[in-house]
Write an enzyme that holds these catalytic residues in place. Structure first.
Site: not given
Length: 292
Positions: A106, A150, A199
């Site tokens: 990610n 994240n 995020d």
């Protein structure tokens, strides 16, 4: 204190499924970002409006510059180099090949001495990890027990490292040793107490953290102590990440997503997946390059 000079502007009708990971290339004065599920690395020139993309052949979680025409990429389960002069993708190292299929790489970025930090995400529990890939080719597991690794970054004095675990709605802070690359003393920097989850993030020169709130229609700015300072309304439901760019690093660029939205939600958030910018009253930290 107001941190912006204007409302968010739609600067590129990209219609990305999952726009993410923007980074500003200071040498080229170009913005790069990924569309994770469309397997694309995008290049955008804010001065001319020109844009192009490179199809990297699979899910791409994040990227960081390596000199003028190369980037290091975190693909689904391995790292690779992208040569933007010819579009060639060269594998580097496998990372999560023995993990379940619901785990993929990610968000990530480089620290001030050129080490590449990136994490993984899991849809089935706390199986994700944070990694550090050093310029000497060594790969290190830095942290385990995450769900969605994240939004990461560093304070301007390089003493603090920040990391987001999105489903937990928490941004963590750690003591950071720049020389060794070690982190310690994990604590909660901020908890998101509004609709949506944190995020991607970026850090400005004053040490404030700007966090994109997925499903929250906003960017939240925190002071260095973790107190909310400003909430910037976005015209889309799913802002994903932000970075400071332009010559003075005073323009905030914001990526967004359309993936998973219903038809009704898309009507309310018509420009989901597009690229936005904001003129701010501050300036950001530079995007660091991988030193390999």
């Amino acid at each position: 204190m107001n941190s912006i000079n204007e409302s968010p502007k739609n600067i590129l009708i990209a219609r990305a499924r999952l726009g993410e990971g923007p980074c500003w290339h200071s040498q080229k004065q170009l913005l790069y970002w990924v569309d994770i599920y469309n397997h694309r690395v995008h290049e955008f020139n804010p001065k001319t409006g020109e844009q192009k993309f490179f199809d990297v052949g699979e899910v791409v979680g994040c990227l960081a510059p390596v000199g003028t025409n190369r980037f290091v990429l975190a693909l689904r389960h391995h790292l690779a180099f992208l040569d933007t002069s010819n579009g060639e993708v060269t594998p580097i190292i496998e990372v999560e090949e023995e993990q379940p299929s619901d785990i993929r790489l990610n968000d990530g970025k480089c620290d001030a001495v050129g080490r590449f930090w990136f994490g993984s995400m899991s849809t089935s529990g706390a199986d994700a990890r944070l990694f550090r890939y050093d310029p000497d080719g060594s790969l290190h597991v830095v942290l385990t027990g995450l769900t969605v690794s994240n939004g990461l970054g560093w304070s301007p004095d390089q003493s603090t490292f920040y990391l987001t675990d999105s489903p937990l709605k928490k941004i963590y802070a750690f003591d950071f040793d720049l020389e060794s690359g070690n982190i310690s003393n994990q604590r909660v920097f901020a908890e998101i107490n509004i609709d949506g989850v944190p995020d991607g993030l970026t850090v400005d020169r004053d040490g404030c953290i700007w966090s994109a709130i997925w499903d929250g229609w906003c960017i939240v700015k925190f002071d260095p102590s973790g107190k909310e300072m400003t909430r910037i309304a976005m015209p889309v439901q799913r802002p994903t990440c932000c970075v400071f760019g332009n010559q003075d690093l005073a323009t905030l660029y914001v990526t967004t997503a359309s993936v998973g939205l219903s038809e009704e939600e898309i009507q309310k958030s018509f420009y989901s997946g597009d690229l936005f910018s904001l003129s701010t009253t501050t300036s950001g930290m530079p995007t660091y390059e991988f030193a390999g």
